[in-house]
Design a protein around this motif. Structure first.
Motif, PDB file in Angstrom:
ATOM      1  N   GLY A 183       0.824  -1.010  -0.220  1.00 21.98           N
ATOM      2  CA  GLY A 183      -0.004   0.149  -0.023  1.00 21.98           C
ATOM      3  C   GLY A 183       0.740   0.811   0.227  1.00 21.98           C
ATOM      4  N   MET A 184       2.046   1.604   0.089  1.00 23.16           N
ATOM      5  CA  MET A 184       2.684   2.192  -0.575  1.00 23.16           C
ATOM      6  C   MET A 184       2.417   2.775  -2.095  1.00 23.16           C
ATOM      7  SD  MET A 184       6.243   0.761   1.087  1.00 23.16           S
ATOM      8  CE  MET A 184       7.334   2.182   0.933  1.00 23.16           C
ATOM      9  N   SER A 185       2.605   4.689  -1.800  1.00 24.37           N
ATOM     10  CA  SER A 185       1.824   5.664  -2.697  1.00 24.37           C
ATOM     11  C   SER A 185       4.137   6.249  -3.090  1.00 24.37           C
ATOM     12  CB  SER A 185       1.765   6.860  -1.931  1.00 24.37           C
ATOM     13  OG  SER A 185       2.831   7.415  -1.101  1.00 24.37           O
ATOM     14  N   ARG A 186       4.230   6.655  -3.794  1.00 23.69           N
ATOM     15  CA  ARG A 186       5.305   7.167  -4.416  1.00 23.69           C
ATOM     16  C   ARG A 186       5.697   7.883  -3.039  1.00 23.69           C
ATOM     17  NH1 ARG A 186       9.089   8.691  -8.609  1.00 23.69           N
ATOM     18  NH2 ARG A 186      10.068  10.791  -8.139  1.00 23.69           N
ATOM     19  N   THR A 187       4.916   8.612  -2.784  1.00 27.54           N
ATOM     20  CA  THR A 187       5.387   9.597  -1.723  1.00 27.54           C
ATOM     21  C   THR A 187       5.925   8.628  -0.188  1.00 27.54           C
ATOM     22  OG1 THR A 187       4.279  12.100  -1.452  1.00 27.54           O
ATOM     23  CG2 THR A 187       4.493  11.238   0.330  1.00 27.54           C
ATOM     24  N   ASP A 188       4.871   7.668   0.103  1.00 33.08           N
ATOM     25  CA  ASP A 188       5.880   6.881   0.811  1.00 33.08           C
ATOM     26  C   ASP A 188       6.762   6.090   0.561  1.00 33.08           C
ATOM     27  OD1 ASP A 188       2.861   6.748   2.231  1.00 33.08           O
ATOM     28  OD2 ASP A 188       2.281   5.155   1.086  1.00 33.08           O
ATOM     29  N   CYS A 189       7.583   5.784  -0.325  1.00 34.52           N
ATOM     30  CA  CYS A 189       8.728   5.976  -1.315  1.00 34.52           C
ATOM     31  C   CYS A 189       9.526   6.607  -1.084  1.00 34.52           C
ATOM     32  CB  CYS A 189       8.843   5.294  -2.105  1.00 34.52           C
ATOM     33  SG  CYS A 189       7.809   3.574  -2.743  1.00 34.52           S
ATOM     34  N   GLU A 190       9.561   8.019  -0.952  1.00 32.90           N
ATOM     35  CA  GLU A 190      10.371   9.051  -0.779  1.00 32.90           C
ATOM     36  C   GLU A 190      10.497   9.447   0.376  1.00 32.90           C
ATOM     37  OE1 GLU A 190       9.349  11.828  -4.730  1.00 32.90           O
ATOM     38  OE2 GLU A 190       8.100  11.832  -2.874  1.00 32.90           O
ATOM     39  N   ASN A 191       9.202   8.290   1.492  1.00 29.25           N
ATOM     40  CA  ASN A 191       9.626   9.514   3.038  1.00 29.25           C
ATOM     41  C   ASN A 191      10.737   8.217   3.730  1.00 29.25           C
ATOM     42  OD1 ASN A 191       8.086  11.583   3.113  1.00 29.25           O
ATOM     43  ND2 ASN A 191       6.833  10.666   3.757  1.00 29.25           N
ATOM     44  N   TYR A 192      10.370   7.031   3.364  1.00 35.21           N
ATOM     45  CA  TYR A 192      11.155   5.901   3.656  1.00 35.21           C
ATOM     46  C   TYR A 192      12.528   6.112   3.170  1.00 35.21           C
ATOM     47  CZ  TYR A 192      12.557   0.810   4.679  1.00 35.21           C
ATOM     48  OH  TYR A 192      12.940   0.170   4.892  1.00 35.21           O
ATOM     49  N   LEU A 193      12.683   6.530   1.803  1.00 30.86           N
ATOM     50  CA  LEU A 193      14.165   6.710   1.380  1.00 30.86           C
ATOM     51  C   LEU A 193      14.442   7.579   2.209  1.00 30.86           C
ATOM     52  CD1 LEU A 193      13.699   5.643  -2.639  1.00 30.86           C
ATOM     53  CD2 LEU A 193      14.880   4.569  -1.243  1.00 30.86           C
ATOM     54  N   ALA A 194      14.453   9.094   1.909  1.00 30.89           N
ATOM     55  CA  ALA A 194      14.887   9.627   3.022  1.00 30.89           C
ATOM     56  C   ALA A 194      14.577   9.551   4.572  1.00 30.89           C
ATOM     57  CB  ALA A 194      13.467  11.279   2.756  1.00 30.89           C
ATOM     58  N   LYS A 195      14.102   9.117   5.138  1.00 30.74           N
ATOM     59  CA  LYS A 195      14.492   8.142   6.934  1.00 30.74           C
ATOM     60  C   LYS A 195      16.033   7.469   6.348  1.00 30.74           C
ATOM     61  CE  LYS A 195      12.177   4.990   9.781  1.00 30.74           C
ATOM     62  NZ  LYS A 195      10.753   4.340  10.812  1.00 30.74           N
ATOM     63  N   HIS A 196      16.085   6.182   5.651  1.00 25.19           N
ATOM     64  CA  HIS A 196      17.608   5.725   5.588  1.00 25.19           C
ATOM     65  C   HIS A 196      18.507   6.218   4.652  1.00 25.19           C
ATOM     66  CE1 HIS A 196      15.154   2.566   7.418  1.00 25.19           C
ATOM     67  NE2 HIS A 196      14.489   2.698   6.319  1.00 25.19           N
ATOM     68  N   GLY A 197      18.192   8.020   4.642  1.00 25.46           N
ATOM     69  CA  GLY A 197      19.273   8.639   4.141  1.00 25.46           C
ATOM     70  C   GLY A 197      19.835   8.835   2.491  1.00 25.46           C
ATOM     71  N   PHE A 198      18.094   8.546   2.096  1.00 22.55           N
ATOM     72  CA  PHE A 198      18.365   8.680   0.304  1.00 22.55           C
ATOM     73  C   PHE A 198      17.150   9.466   0.102  1.00 22.55           C
ATOM     74  CE2 PHE A 198      20.836   4.514   1.695  1.00 22.55           C
ATOM     75  CZ  PHE A 198      21.944   4.797   0.097  1.00 22.55           C
ATOM     76  N   SER A 199      17.096  10.729   0.341  1.00 21.73           N
ATOM     77  CA  SER A 199      16.891  11.831  -0.773  1.00 21.73           C
ATOM     78  C   SER A 199      17.074  12.149  -2.213  1.00 21.73           C
ATOM     79  CB  SER A 199      16.289  12.727   0.849  1.00 21.73           C
ATOM     80  OG  SER A 199      17.737  13.674   0.663  1.00 21.73           O
ATOM     81  N   ALA A 200      16.391  12.442  -2.447  1.00 24.31           N
ATOM     82  CA  ALA A 200      16.808  13.660  -3.455  1.00 24.31           C
ATOM     83  C   ALA A 200      16.698  12.517  -4.827  1.00 24.31           C
ATOM     84  CB  ALA A 200      17.223  14.274  -3.745  1.00 24.31           C
ATOM     85  N   VAL A 201      16.277  11.428  -4.472  1.00 21.12           N
ATOM     86  CA  VAL A 201      16.671  10.093  -6.145  1.00 21.12           C
ATOM     87  C   VAL A 201      15.724  10.850  -6.474  1.00 21.12           C
ATOM     88  CG1 VAL A 201      16.668   8.022  -6.460  1.00 21.12           C
ATOM     89  CG2 VAL A 201      16.557   8.620  -4.222  1.00 21.12           C
ATOM     90  N   SER A 202      16.339  10.429  -7.906  1.00 15.77           N
ATOM     91  CA  SER A 202      15.492  10.823  -9.351  1.00 15.77           C
ATOM     92  C   SER A 202      15.458  10.216 -10.068  1.00 15.77           C
ATOM     93  CB  SER A 202      16.838  11.942 -10.705  1.00 15.77           C
ATOM     94  OG  SER A 202      17.767  10.842 -10.746  1.00 15.77           O
ATOM     95  N   ARG A 203      14.765  10.585 -10.985  1.00 16.36           N
ATOM     96  CA  ARG A 203      14.077   9.302 -12.512  1.00 16.36           C
ATOM     97  C   ARG A 203      15.005   8.694 -13.138  1.00 16.36           C
ATOM     98  NH1 ARG A 203       9.268  12.840 -11.246  1.00 16.36           N
ATOM     99  NH2 ARG A 203       7.580  11.777 -11.030  1.00 16.36           N
ATOM    100  N   SER A 204      14.909   7.739 -13.581  1.00 17.67           N
ATOM    101  CA  SER A 204      15.732   7.547 -14.434  1.00 17.67           C
ATOM    102  C   SER A 204      15.695   7.779 -16.049  1.00 17.67           C
ATOM    103  CB  SER A 204      16.404   6.021 -14.275  1.00 17.67           C
ATOM    104  OG  SER A 204      16.392   4.891 -15.291  1.00 17.67           O
ATOM    105  N   ALA A 205      16.177   7.890 -16.229  1.00 14.61           N
ATOM    106  CA  ALA A 205      16.496   8.018 -17.911  1.00 14.61           C
ATOM    107  C   ALA A 205      17.481   8.572 -18.450  1.00 14.61           C
ATOM    108  CB  ALA A 205      14.785   9.692 -18.055  1.00 14.61           C
ATOM    109  N   CYS A 206      17.893   8.786 -20.213  1.00 14.75           N
ATOM    110  CA  CYS A 206      18.331   9.103 -21.128  1.00 14.75           C
ATOM    111  C   CYS A 206      18.767  10.704 -20.965  1.00 14.75           C
ATOM    112  CB  CYS A 206      18.117   8.150 -22.189  1.00 14.75           C
ATOM    113  SG  CYS A 206      19.231   6.092 -22.071  1.00 14.75           S
ATOM    114  N   VAL A 207      20.023  10.395 -20.871  1.00  9.32           N
ATOM    115  CA  VAL A 207      20.282  12.143 -21.125  1.00  9.32           C
ATOM    116  C   VAL A 207      19.708  12.515 -22.262  1.00  9.32           C
ATOM    117  CG1 VAL A 207      22.677  13.826 -21.582  1.00  9.32           C
ATOM    118  CG2 VAL A 207      22.247  11.344 -20.259  1.00  9.32           C
ATOM    119  N   GLY A 208      19.311  12.367 -23.226  1.00  8.73           N
ATOM    120  CA  GLY A 208      19.358  12.948 -24.676  1.00  8.73           C
ATOM    121  C   GLY A 208      17.324  11.687 -24.802  1.00  8.73           C
TER     122      GLY A 208
END
Length: 323
Positions: A183-208
C-alpha cells in the motif's frame, strides 16, 4: 491404467529478482528487501542503455555500496549497447527513441518508443533465462528455459500509478508489485528513502530522452554541461533519423527533434517565460511549446510506448498522449 507420474513442475519461483532503475520506487524496494521488510532478493538487475543521467549512475553506485553489498544482494549491470552510439553509427541496429518529428505536411508527430524494449526489457529477460539455466548461445545470446521454471521479478509500481502495472509477457519471469501489496505510494517511498538517508532520488532516463521536461533540460544544461553538450550534438545529428536508416537510403520523412517545439535543443524554449511584474496576474503566455515530459521516467514494462498508427514508412505518428 498406469499410475499418474507426479508433476515435477515447480510451484514456487526459483529466484526473486528486482528490476532496478535507481529511481524512487525501485530503490525503495531494494532498501525494503535489505532491511528485511520484504524477502531477500537473489539479485537486482540494472539495464544500462549506456547514456543514463550522471545522477542515476551515482545513485546506483551508492545503492550498491551502502545497501546491496552489506545485505548480500548482488547488483547485475546489463547492457545491449550504447543507445547514443547506436543511433549515430550507420553500422549499428537502432531501436527508435520517441523523437518529436516535423512531418512534411508541417504537422507534429512522434516516433514510436522502441528503445526501452531493446535496451532494457530484452536484456532483463535474457538474464532471467540465464539464471534459470537456459543454454548460452553464440554472441552472448541466451536460449529458452525449461517449461515450468520461473522467477518473480519485482517492478517498482506504487499505488498512485497502479495503471502502469503490466505483465512481463512471458511465463518464466512473472512481474510482481510489492509496493502495491504494501500500500505504498510514491510519497511513501520518498519518505522511506529519506528516513534512511536517500533523499532526492531522481527518475531514471537517458540524457537525450525526448520525454525530458523543460525543467529537466535546464537541470542538465546548468548542472551537467558536458552531458548537455552531448544532447545538443545528438539533437543535431538525428535530424533525418538514425544513421543506419540514412545509410540504407530510407531517411525519415520529416525532421526529428528532442524537443516538442521542433527547434534545435539549444534554441528550444526550455526557460520559464519572463513576465513583467506589472502584468504577472495576467495569463498571457503561450504554453503550446512547453513540455512537462514523462513524470514516470523510463521503466521497463511501464513506459509510454504509444499506439501503432499506419503512416507512410518513415513518417511519424501524430503526437498524442500514449496509453
Amino acid at each position: 491404467m498406469l499410475p499418474r507420474t507426479p508433476s515435477t513442475t515447480p510451484t514456487a519461483p526459483l529466484f526473486q529478482a528486482l528490476s532496478l532503475g535507481a529511481g524512487v520506487q525501485s530503490s525503495a524496494l531494494l532498501l525494503l528487501s535489505a532491511h528485511g521488510v520484504l524477502p531477500k532478493l537473489d539479485y537486482a538487475a540494472f539495464a544500462d542503455p549506456g547514456w543514463e543521467r550522471p545522477e542515476t549512475y551515482a545513485a546506483l553506485d551508492r545503492l550498491e555500496r551502502e545497501v546491496a553489498n552489506p545485505a548480500g544482494i548482488p547488483i547485475v549491470r546489463l547492457s545491449a549497447g550504447d543507445i547514443r552510439h547506436d543511433a549515430l553509427d550507420p553500422h549499428s541496429r537502432f531501436s527508435t527513441m520517441p523523437l518529436f518529428v516535423k512531418n512534411k505536411d508541417g504537422s507534429r508527430g512522434m516516433l514510436r518508443r522502441q528503445c526501452t524494449s531493446t535496451y532494457k526489457i530484452k536484456v532483463l529477460l535474457a538474464e532471467a533465462r540465464r539464471r534459470l539455466g537456459a543454454e548460452q548461445l553464440p554472441e552472448g545470446r541466451v536460449g529458452r528455459t525449461k517449461r515450468g521454471l520461473f522467477l518473480e521479478q519485482w517492478v517498482g509500481i506504487s499505488t498512485d500509478e497502479i495503471h502502469r502495472a503490466k505483465d512481463s509477457g512471458v511465463s518464466y519471469a512473472r512481474n510482481i508489485f510489492p509496493l502495491l501489496d504494501l500500500g505504498m505510494s510514491r510519497t511513501d517511498c520518498e519518505n522511506y528513502l529519506a528516513k534512511h538517508g536517500f533523499s532526492a532520488v531522481s527518475r531514471s532516463a537517458c540524457v537525450g530522452c525526448p520525454y525530458t521536461s523543460d525543467k529537466g533540460w535546464r537541470t542538465l544544461r546548468d548542472g551537467h554541461p558536458e552531458q548537455w553538450q552531448q544532447a545538443v550534438e545528438f539533437d543535431r545529428a538525428i535530424r533525418a533519423g538514425s544513421a543506419r536508416a540514412n545509410a540504407n537510403g530510407i531517411p525519415l520523412r520529416g525532421q526529428a527533434y528532442l524537443h516538442p517545439s521542433l527547434k534545435p535543443l539549444d534554441e528550444a524554449p526550455i526557460d520559464p517565460p519572463r513576465v513583467d511584474r506589472k502584468f504577472r496576474h495576467l495569463r498571457l503566455v503561450d504554453t503550446s511549446e512547453r513540455w512537462e515530459g514523462d513524470p514516470d521516467g523510463c521503466s521497463p514494462w511501464a513506459c509510454r510506448s504509444g499506439s501503432s498508427i499506419a503512416r507512410e514508412p518513415g513518417q511519424a505518428q501524430p503526437l498524442g498522449r500514449a496509453a
